[in-house]
Design a protein around this motif. Structure first.
Motif, short mmCIF file in Angstrom:
data_model
loop_
_atom_site.label_atom_id
_atom_site.label_comp_id
_atom_site.label_asym_id
_atom_site.label_seq_id
_atom_site.Cartn_x
_atom_site.Cartn_y
_atom_site.Cartn_z
N HIS A 99 0.85 -1.19 0.00
CA HIS A 99 0.00 0.00 0.00
C HIS A 99 0.88 1.24 0.00
N ASP A 100 0.48 2.25 -0.77
CA ASP A 100 1.14 3.55 -0.72
C ASP A 100 0.09 4.61 -1.01
N THR A 101 0.52 5.86 -1.15
CA THR A 101 -0.45 6.94 -1.36
C THR A 101 -1.22 6.79 -2.66
N GLY A 102 -0.66 6.02 -3.60
CA GLY A 102 -1.33 5.82 -4.88
C GLY A 102 -2.29 4.65 -4.88
N GLY A 103 -2.43 3.95 -3.75
CA GLY A 103 -3.36 2.83 -3.67
C GLY A 103 -2.64 1.51 -3.50
N LEU A 104 -3.25 0.47 -4.03
CA LEU A 104 -2.74 -0.90 -3.89
C LEU A 104 -1.91 -1.27 -5.11
N HIS A 105 -0.72 -1.80 -4.87
CA HIS A 105 0.18 -2.17 -5.95
C HIS A 105 0.80 -3.55 -5.69
N VAL A 106 1.22 -4.17 -6.79
CA VAL A 106 2.17 -5.28 -6.74
C VAL A 106 3.37 -4.80 -7.55
N GLY A 107 4.46 -4.52 -6.87
CA GLY A 107 5.57 -3.86 -7.55
C GLY A 107 5.11 -2.51 -8.06
N ASP A 108 5.30 -2.27 -9.38
CA ASP A 108 4.84 -1.02 -9.99
C ASP A 108 3.44 -1.14 -10.60
N LEU A 109 2.81 -2.28 -10.47
CA LEU A 109 1.52 -2.52 -11.13
C LEU A 109 0.36 -2.14 -10.21
N PRO A 110 -0.52 -1.24 -10.65
CA PRO A 110 -1.68 -0.86 -9.83
C PRO A 110 -2.75 -1.95 -9.90
N ILE A 111 -3.28 -2.31 -8.73
CA ILE A 111 -4.29 -3.36 -8.63
C ILE A 111 -5.58 -2.76 -8.10
N ASP A 112 -6.69 -3.08 -8.73
CA ASP A 112 -7.99 -2.65 -8.23
C ASP A 112 -8.34 -3.50 -7.01
N PRO A 113 -8.38 -2.91 -5.80
CA PRO A 113 -8.64 -3.71 -4.59
C PRO A 113 -10.01 -4.36 -4.59
N ALA A 114 -10.94 -3.84 -5.38
CA ALA A 114 -12.29 -4.40 -5.37
C ALA A 114 -12.32 -5.84 -5.90
N VAL A 115 -11.32 -6.21 -6.71
CA VAL A 115 -11.35 -7.54 -7.31
C VAL A 115 -10.80 -8.61 -6.39
N LEU A 116 -10.17 -8.21 -5.29
CA LEU A 116 -9.49 -9.19 -4.45
C LEU A 116 -10.44 -9.90 -3.49
N GLY A 117 -11.59 -9.31 -3.23
CA GLY A 117 -12.62 -10.02 -2.48
C GLY A 117 -12.43 -10.00 -0.98
N ASN A 118 -13.55 -10.06 -0.25
CA ASN A 118 -13.59 -10.18 1.20
C ASN A 118 -12.87 -9.04 1.92
N GLY A 119 -12.62 -7.96 1.22
CA GLY A 119 -11.95 -6.84 1.86
C GLY A 119 -10.48 -7.06 2.14
N ALA A 120 -9.96 -8.22 1.77
CA ALA A 120 -8.55 -8.53 2.04
C ALA A 120 -7.66 -7.81 1.04
N THR A 121 -6.57 -7.25 1.51
CA THR A 121 -5.62 -6.57 0.62
C THR A 121 -4.18 -6.96 0.91
N ARG A 122 -3.95 -7.83 1.88
CA ARG A 122 -2.60 -8.28 2.22
C ARG A 122 -2.42 -9.72 1.77
N GLY A 123 -1.28 -9.98 1.13
CA GLY A 123 -0.99 -11.34 0.70
C GLY A 123 -0.22 -11.32 -0.61
N THR A 124 -0.29 -12.44 -1.32
CA THR A 124 0.40 -12.59 -2.60
C THR A 124 -0.62 -12.73 -3.71
N VAL A 125 -0.42 -11.99 -4.79
CA VAL A 125 -1.33 -12.01 -5.92
C VAL A 125 -0.85 -13.04 -6.95
N TYR A 126 -1.80 -13.85 -7.43
CA TYR A 126 -1.55 -14.82 -8.49
C TYR A 126 -2.43 -14.48 -9.68
N TYR A 127 -2.01 -14.89 -10.88
CA TYR A 127 -2.79 -14.62 -12.08
C TYR A 127 -2.70 -15.82 -13.02
#
Length: 362
Positions: free
Chosen positions: A238-266
């Motif tokens: 997390h930073d002032t620009g929102g939720l990121h993985v590295g330099d990639l901005p991630i829409d937190p709404a897609v992660l579900g259950n309000g969770a925003t901490r962890g590892t993203v897979y695709y």
């Protein structure tokens, strides 16, 4: 119904379980895991070739844990076929009917025809190819009229074209059976082609079980995700620009259950490159440079210059004109957040400290 409850067994320093599994009649449970996970050890214990330390194996409600293997009514097909070398193909398939007093069983002839090996009936197993031997082994197992069927990576030693052909024969055969079947493999494509239900086994620990389609869409841990074809993107920040993985901005709404901490897979096969905008609110959209195109089959792998790097699996016909910078879109359903893992289980930790187990527990 084949049921395993509280099963725990050991081979040297390697420990399997405790674990619970249930396979209804007419369904195929595929146990998917890497080499050394304990898959063969599990089948050996269910079949009666190995005695568990704890737990029960039940078939149609009967506790068979203490029965010898030859009284369990369980058919087993091994990786190496294990045919009787001194018997012909027909006599191998007719072995179990012969024990019941049927020297010329019509059942054996039907199975030879089903598996496309009737023309090999008089041949010796030594003269057969690997694929032919496995067809004979499958027919022999079914000729015994098993109440359950166990398959220990029967296709893994075959060349790819033969493996794919026999996979379809096996799939049709399992669909016709009314008995519970457990098939173990480390091959994801094979697992997803054959499975009604999946069980993920890793380092002697059962990680996740359920319908194959459900596990494929919603893995709950990193080991399961990787085995089912999800690629790790990286940890969230997390930073002032929102939720990121590295330099990639991630829409937190897609992660579900309000969770925003962890590892993203695709899922690389769901990553879209260029073309019209088919997703008005995707999980991720960036422009990226194409670094490399690897012409794998059946899909080509396109490596992208993002941080962290992304890969896309695309049809070869879509490679024409692909170069320079492209728009990269990752749909919502192709992104999944795996929350921080709980401490590794005692069983998995013990097995990993012990090092790689022997091939007998694969």
């Amino acid at each position: 119904m084949l049921t395993v409850s509280g099963l725990l067994t050991r081979a040297g320093s390697f420990r399997l379980g405790p674990l619970d599994l249930s396979v209804p009649g007419g369904r195929v449970l595929v146990v998917l895991g890497p080499s050394g996970a304990g898959k063969s050890m599990l089948l050996d214990t269910i079949a009666g070739f190995r005695t568990p330390r704890h737990g029960r194996v039940r078939l149609d409600g009967q506790d068979i844990t203490g029965l010898p293997a030859d009284l369990r009514r369980i058919g087993v097909v091994f990786q190496d076929a294990a045919l009787f070398p001194h018997l012909s193909v027909r006599d191998n398939v007719g072995f179990a009917p012969a024990l019941r007093g049927h020297r010329r069983s019509p059942e054996a002839g039907e199975l030879l025809a089903r598996f496309g090996i009737a023309h090999l009936a008089r041949r010796s197993p030594r003269s057969l190819s690997g694929g032919e031997r496995q067809r004979v082994a499958l027919a022999r197992a079914l000729a015994a009229r098993p109440a359950a069927l166990l398959l220990d990576e029967p296709l893994s030693a075959l060349d790819q074209p033969v493996r794919e052909e026999l996979r379809e024969v096996l799939r049709a055969t399992l669909r016709d059976l009314a008995v519970p079947a457990i098939h173990v493999t480390h091959d994801r494509d094979e697992a997803l082609r054959l499975a009604d239900d999946l069980a993920i086994l890793d380092a002697g620990t059962l990680r996740q079980t359920g319908p194959a389609a459900e596990l494929t869409r919603r893995p709950t841990d990193g080991a399961t995700a990787r085995l089912l074809g999800w690629a790790e993107l990286g940890p969230t920040r997390h930073d002032t620009g929102g939720l990121h993985v590295g330099d990639l901005p991630i829409d937190p709404a897609v992660l579900g259950n309000g969770a925003t901490r962890g590892t993203v897979y695709y899922r690389p096969e769901e990553v879209l490159l260029g073309g019209p905008d088919r997703h008005s609110s995707p999980a991720l959209r960036v422009r990226a440079r194409v670094l490399e195109v690897v012409r794998t089959v059946p899909l080509a792998r396109v490596l992208l210059g993002t941080t962290p790097p992304l890969a896309a699996l695309v049809l070869h016909r879509d490679l024409d004109g692909l170069g320079g910078e492209v728009e990269v879109t990752v749909p919502r359903e192709a992104l999944r957040l795996i929350e921080p893992a709980t401490p590794v289980s005692e069983v998995a930790a013990e097995n990993r400290r012990a090092g790689r187990p022997s091939s007998e527990v694969d």
